[in-house]
Design an enzyme around this catalytic site. Sequence first.
Site, PDB file in Angstrom:
ATOM      1  N   LYS A  70       0.585   3.490  -2.761  1.00  9.58           N
ATOM      2  CA  LYS A  70      -0.817   4.289  -3.183  1.00  9.58           C
ATOM      3  C   LYS A  70      -0.365   5.865  -3.138  1.00  9.58           C
ATOM      4  CE  LYS A  70      -3.629   0.741  -1.373  1.00  9.58           C
ATOM      5  NZ  LYS A  70      -4.570  -0.061  -0.347  1.00  9.58           N
ATOM      6  N   TYR A  74      -4.505   3.085   7.366  1.00 14.02           N
ATOM      7  CA  TYR A  74      -5.676   2.414   7.249  1.00 14.02           C
ATOM      8  C   TYR A  74      -6.539   2.921   8.345  1.00 14.02           C
ATOM      9  CZ  TYR A  74      -2.585  -0.979   4.853  1.00 14.02           C
ATOM     10  OH  TYR A  74      -1.833  -1.535   4.031  1.00 14.02           O
ATOM     11  N   SER A 123       0.826  -1.310   0.169  1.00 19.67           N
ATOM     12  CA  SER A 123       0.032  -0.187   0.024  1.00 19.67           C
ATOM     13  C   SER A 123       0.836   1.292   0.080  1.00 19.67           C
ATOM     14  CB  SER A 123      -0.875  -0.076   1.203  1.00 19.67           C
ATOM     15  OG  SER A 123      -2.145  -0.523   0.865  1.00 19.67           O
ATOM     16  N   TYR A 129      -3.112  -1.934 -10.600  1.00 20.29           N
ATOM     17  CA  TYR A 129      -3.010  -1.858  -8.945  1.00 20.29           C
ATOM     18  C   TYR A 129      -2.134  -2.933  -8.565  1.00 20.29           C
ATOM     19  CZ  TYR A 129      -4.472  -2.344  -4.572  1.00 20.29           C
ATOM     20  OH  TYR A 129      -4.716  -2.425  -3.100  1.00 20.29           O
ATOM     21  N   VAL A 176       1.056  -3.513   3.647  1.00 20.08           N
ATOM     22  CA  VAL A 176       1.188  -5.242   4.477  1.00 20.08           C
ATOM     23  C   VAL A 176       2.405  -6.091   4.313  1.00 20.08           C
ATOM     24  CG1 VAL A 176      -1.610  -5.234   4.540  1.00 20.08           C
ATOM     25  CG2 VAL A 176      -0.171  -6.226   2.617  1.00 20.08           C
TER      26      VAL A 176
HETATM   27  N1  GLU Z   1      -2.376  -5.928  -1.832  1.00 21.15           N
HETATM   28  C1  GLU Z   1      -3.118  -5.946  -1.146  1.00 21.15           C
HETATM   29  C2  GLU Z   1      -4.427  -5.599  -1.574  1.00 21.15           C
HETATM   30  O1  GLU Z   1      -4.732  -4.969  -2.311  1.00 21.15           O
HETATM   31  C3  GLU Z   1      -2.847  -5.004   0.255  1.00 21.15           C
HETATM   32  C4  GLU Z   1      -2.382  -3.793   0.136  1.00 21.15           C
HETATM   33  C5  GLU Z   1      -1.854  -3.203   1.408  1.00 21.15           C
HETATM   34  O2  GLU Z   1      -2.851  -2.906   2.071  1.00 21.15           O
HETATM   35  O3  GLU Z   1      -0.843  -2.930   1.673  1.00 21.15           O
HETATM   36  O4  GLU Z   1      -5.543  -6.280  -0.997  1.00 21.15           O
END
Ligand code: GLU
Length: 304
Positions: free
Chosen positions: A66, A240, A63, A188, A258
């Site tokens: 992102k 999160y 993530s 993604y 994660v």
């Molecule tokens: N690649 C995972 C997903 O899209 C987790 C990404 C993350 O939250 O680090 O569910």
Amino acid sequence: MDYQQLIERLYQETKPLAAQGKVASYIPALAEVPASRFAISLITRKQEKFQTGDHQMPFSIQSISKVFTFILAYKNLGAAIWDRIGREPSGTAFNSLIQLEHEQGIPRNPFINAGAIVVADIILSICKNPKQTLLDFVRTLAGDQAITFDKQVALSEKTTGHRNYALAHFMKGFGNIINPVDEVLDLYFHQCALAMNADQLASSFLFLANEGTNPFDQQEVLNPSRAKRLKALMLTSGLYNESGDFAFRVGLPAKSGVGGGIVAVIPKQLSIAIWSPPLNAMGNSIAGIEALERFTTYSGQSIF
Ligand code: GLU
């Protein structure tokens, strides 16, 4: 401030706490990473480096990517991006579908999966070769051409990405995804599969400690106002549904993944990346959060 001494202390004190967490297990490539990996890498605005542990070992940034994709979309769309994505903390899990129904397919923020999927859709609409554009961008930010996608991780993300398919189709139903879902998710899944080490991560966020300008090539990544807004988003939504607690404990804009990475910034001063794979129930690195909390406590530095 003797940063080397400080990060060695953090290493000693917080590495054992990783035993309380669980390494992400939804794909083999993450499940197989040894729980004992631990890295701290700090780089100051003047490009002094302080590193310890497995700081040269690449891991899946997940993530954290992102932030990179958001910058590409934000640079291009400017304020119009807020027509398609919100900027409020979600308070729900990163891959939750619940809010999307209430909010008509507009994700709460760019750092939950739904928001990042909309961002990927935007990038697809503005770039001819989105994966290469992303890779070039991250390499430039980090000042390191060696960064690549881990193809195995990208493939595993695809075969296990049922919730992400559900999110993308659901938003397409609301008209908030323009391109074909398979193409959007291909980008993604690749962004999640970016492999970087802690040194590269710390370097790639240093521009946020330098008011939006990349200190390695002096190019403006975001203007100071937009850099400020990005840091505000990281503070409110970067961890999160643990973002409030992290702001309370650490007091820095940050982004987690994660894979066990967390990168945080002290504006005008430094960027710090920590990697410890075992996660807490929210999907954030247990020892990483603890190390950052002690970092701001012991150094007396935070944005507050
Ligand atoms: N690649 C995972 C997903 O899209 C987790 C990404 C993350 O939250 O680090 O569910």
